[in-house]
Design an enzyme around this catalytic site. Structure first.
Site, short mmCIF file in Angstrom:
data_model
loop_
_atom_site.label_atom_id
_atom_site.label_comp_id
_atom_site.label_asym_id
_atom_site.label_seq_id
_atom_site.Cartn_x
_atom_site.Cartn_y
_atom_site.Cartn_z
CB VAL A 15 -0.97 -0.01 1.20
CG1 VAL A 15 -1.81 1.27 1.21
CG2 VAL A 15 -1.88 -1.23 1.15
CE LYS A 106 -7.23 -5.77 6.39
NZ LYS A 106 -7.03 -6.01 4.99
CD GLU A 191 -3.93 -10.03 4.26
OE1 GLU A 191 -2.81 -9.57 4.50
OE2 GLU A 191 -4.84 -9.36 3.74
CE LYS A 206 -11.11 -5.68 4.43
NZ LYS A 206 -10.89 -6.59 3.29
N GLY A 303 -5.03 -4.25 -3.27
CA GLY A 303 -4.02 -3.96 -4.29
C GLY A 303 -3.35 -2.63 -4.03
P1 NAP Z 1 3.04 -4.86 3.64
O1 NAP Z 1 3.22 -4.97 2.18
O2 NAP Z 1 3.44 -6.01 4.49
O3 NAP Z 1 3.86 -3.56 4.12
C1 NAP Z 1 4.09 -3.27 5.48
C2 NAP Z 1 5.17 -2.21 5.55
O4 NAP Z 1 5.35 -1.83 6.91
C3 NAP Z 1 6.54 -2.68 5.05
O5 NAP Z 1 7.16 -1.64 4.34
C4 NAP Z 1 7.32 -2.97 6.34
O6 NAP Z 1 8.70 -2.75 6.20
C5 NAP Z 1 6.71 -1.93 7.26
N1 NAP Z 1 6.78 -2.30 8.67
C6 NAP Z 1 6.11 -3.30 9.29
N2 NAP Z 1 6.40 -3.32 10.60
C7 NAP Z 1 7.27 -2.32 10.81
C8 NAP Z 1 7.94 -1.82 11.96
N3 NAP Z 1 7.79 -2.37 13.16
N4 NAP Z 1 8.77 -0.75 11.80
C9 NAP Z 1 8.93 -0.18 10.59
N5 NAP Z 1 8.31 -0.59 9.47
C10 NAP Z 1 7.49 -1.65 9.59
O7 NAP Z 1 1.54 -4.52 4.02
P2 NAP Z 1 0.44 -3.86 3.08
O8 NAP Z 1 -0.21 -4.92 2.25
O9 NAP Z 1 1.00 -2.69 2.40
O10 NAP Z 1 -0.67 -3.43 4.16
C11 NAP Z 1 -0.49 -2.28 4.94
C12 NAP Z 1 -1.80 -1.96 5.66
O11 NAP Z 1 -2.81 -1.69 4.71
C13 NAP Z 1 -2.34 -3.09 6.53
O12 NAP Z 1 -2.95 -2.53 7.67
C14 NAP Z 1 -3.38 -3.75 5.65
O13 NAP Z 1 -4.40 -4.40 6.38
C15 NAP Z 1 -3.94 -2.53 4.94
N6 NAP Z 1 -4.58 -2.83 3.66
C16 NAP Z 1 -3.89 -3.52 2.71
C17 NAP Z 1 -4.49 -3.77 1.49
C18 NAP Z 1 -3.75 -4.48 0.40
O14 NAP Z 1 -4.29 -4.64 -0.69
N7 NAP Z 1 -2.50 -4.91 0.62
C19 NAP Z 1 -5.80 -3.34 1.25
C20 NAP Z 1 -6.48 -2.62 2.24
C21 NAP Z 1 -5.85 -2.37 3.45
P3 NAP Z 1 9.58 -3.64 5.19
O15 NAP Z 1 9.10 -3.29 3.82
O16 NAP Z 1 10.97 -3.20 5.42
O17 NAP Z 1 9.30 -5.06 5.57
N1 HSE Z 2 -6.78 -10.00 1.86
C1 HSE Z 2 -7.71 -8.93 1.72
C2 HSE Z 2 -8.80 -9.37 0.74
C3 HSE Z 2 -6.97 -7.69 1.26
O1 HSE Z 2 -8.69 -10.48 0.18
O2 HSE Z 2 -9.77 -8.65 0.53
C4 HSE Z 2 -7.71 -6.41 1.50
O3 HSE Z 2 -8.06 -6.19 2.81
#
Ligand code: NAP
Ligand code: HSE
Length: 431
Positions: A15, A106, A191, A206, A303
């Site tokens: 994100v 979330k 995930e 959610k 995404g």
């Molecule tokens: P992600 O790809 O795992 O990215 C997490 C980031 O946080 C990484 O850059 C990681 O660093 C950093 N991080 C984690 N713990 C840390 C710490 N203790 N200190 C410093 N940096 C730290 O996760 P994501 O998919 O982007 O999701 C992020 C948030 O958005 C979550 O709350 C998720 O539920 C929400 N979300 C995600 C999506 C989706 O499509 N992915 C959709 C809606 C909501 P490194 O890169 O160095 O590991």
């Molecule tokens: N794993 C989640 C999904 C990502 O499938 O909808 C967004 O929260």
């Protein structure tokens, strides 16, 4: 000259990368719309060595999140790291310093939302979390602002892309659950540990957030009755199709007589319902409100760029408010409301039983239903003599009575197993 709003990001993964990409690509238009230049000043990550393929100088990265939260040169904190700890403490610390916060988290909002809303209110700053529910789909703002003058009676959502993708492929291709789950992981929908997706917990988080906003009360993720899709099988899908339904993992929140019920479970949904046509990894939220009537919000729930779009929209809102030394629309002051137990639900049920194909079995099954006051609407047998299955559809019954029936069925020797129990939402949703 345009003012510069300095952004500190906690996290720069999927994100965060989407946010940085959009802010860079749309910089000129965003400045024109906001009246300020939005600049990423600092980014906290775990791994400083990782190449993120982003147009950000190495000097903005730090491994110390406090450099973001406490930095005097940071105007807005954007939390895209995920999880409850350390994100919870970091956000509270930022708010206490009078820094507005944007988050996509979330899990955090579903568990600690009302406390965080209060912290933002006390500090007089914004807390924005549009991306926390259904990625790109604008739903938090409509609930908080556009529908503020209306009375929402029910919210029904397909809130998890992974499970909708799995159920769609199982329905349309007859694909196998385990195989499609592996594809969902490879495509980046699920995930790394998909338990939260397939177990319904991601959708429950959610749904709790939406229920809190819809009914002006504190609903926590733990308050949501949650059942996942792990046991949905090919027979369930075939029976649903034959009877005019599709199986969807739905989040359903409703208020009846001042009491709020929130549940997430796989559901037989009529093919004519607008949510039945939501396929693949898409999300959708169907809202019923007294004055507005029925509304549906549809789009990508996950995404990098879809979610990044929602985060950037929040950053722009917060930046506009900072420029006007104003605060955006906040949540209503939460009023305690009773939560309805799932035991009180009255709906129809589909029950699939693996049985011995012998005389008297049907009578024993009928007795278990009858003894518990659950009326059978349809029953038929499927399979072969060596692996016979009984399919039953009930009339509307109380969940507690249905559960007692299942306990009785499990004790019958000629019933090998109660293979499936799913709720059937017919023309109108049950409350
Ligand atoms: P992600 O790809 O795992 O990215 C997490 C980031 O946080 C990484 O850059 C990681 O660093 C950093 N991080 C984690 N713990 C840390 C710490 N203790 N200190 C410093 N940096 C730290 O996760 P994501 O998919 O982007 O999701 C992020 C948030 O958005 C979550 O709350 C998720 O539920 C929400 N979300 C995600 C999506 C989706 O499509 N992915 C959709 C809606 C909501 P490194 O890169 O160095 O590991
Ligand atoms: N794993 C989640 C999904 C990502 O499938 O909808 C967004 O929260």
């Amino acid at each position: 000259m345009d003012r510069v709003i300095r952004i500190g990001m906690l996290g720069c993964g999927t994100v965060g990368g989407g946010v940085a990409t959009i802010l860079a690509r749309e910089a000129d238009d965003i400045t024109a719309r906001t009246g300020a230049k939005l600049e990423i000043t600092r980014v906290a990550v775990r791994d400083l060595a990782r190449d993120r393929g982003l147009d950000l100088p190495a000097s903005v990265f730090t491994s110390d999140p406090l450099e973001v939260v406490d930095g005097e040169d940071i105007d807005v904190v954007v939390e895209v790291m995920g999880g409850r700890a350390p994100a919870s403490d970091l956000l509270r610390r930022a708010l206490a310093q009078g820094k507005p916060v944007v988050t996509a988290n979330k899990e955090l909002v579903a568990h600690e939302g009302p406390e965080l809303y209060d912290a933002a209110r006390s500090a007089g700053v914004d807390l924005a979390y549009e991306a926390a529910v259904a990625g790109a789909i604008p739903i938090i703002k409509p609930m908080k602002e556009s529908l503020a003058g209306d009375r929402v009676s029910r919210v029904v959502g397909i809130l998890n892309g992974t499970t909708n993708y799995i159920l769609t492929r199982m329905s349309e291709e007859g694909a196998d659950y385990a195989e499609v789950l592996a594809d969902a992981q490879a495509l980046g929908y699920a995930e790394a540990d998909p338990t939260a997706d397939v177990g319904g917990h991601d959708a429950a988080a959610k749904c709790a957030i939406l229920a809190s906003l819809a009914f002006d009360t504190a609903v926590h993720a733990d308050d949501v009755f949650t059942q996942g899709i792990e046991t949905v099988n090919a027979t369930d899908i075939r029976v649903a199709d034959r009877l005019g339904y599709v199986i969807k993992l739905l989040g359903i929140a409703s208020e009846v007589d001042g009491r709020v019920g929130v549940r997430v479970h796989p559901t037989f949904l009529p093919k004519e319902h607008p949510l039945a046509s939501v396929r693949g990894s898409f999300n959708a939220i169907y809202v019923e409100a007294e004055a507005a009537g029925e509304l549906m919000f549809y789009g990508r729930g996950a995404g990098a760029e879809p979610t990044g779009s929602a985060v950037v929209g929040d950053i722009i809102d917060v930046a506009r408010n900072l420029l006007q030394t104003a605060r955006g629309a906040a949540e209503s002051q939460h009023r305690p409301k009773d939560l309805r137990s799932i035991d009180e639900l009255r709906t129809q049920y589909y029950v699939l039983l693996d049985v011995e194909d012998q005389a008297g079995v049907l009578a024993e099954v009928a007795r278990a239903f009858g003894d518990n006051g659950v009326s059978i609407a349809q029953v038929w047998q499927e399979g072969t003599r060596s692996s016979a299955q009984l399919v039953l559809i009930t009339h509307r019954a109380r969940e507690a009575a249905l559960r007692a029936t299942v306990d009785s069925l499990a004790a019958v020797d000629s019933i090998r197993s109660v293979a499936s129990v799913l709720r059937v939402e017919a023309e109108v949703f049950s409350s």
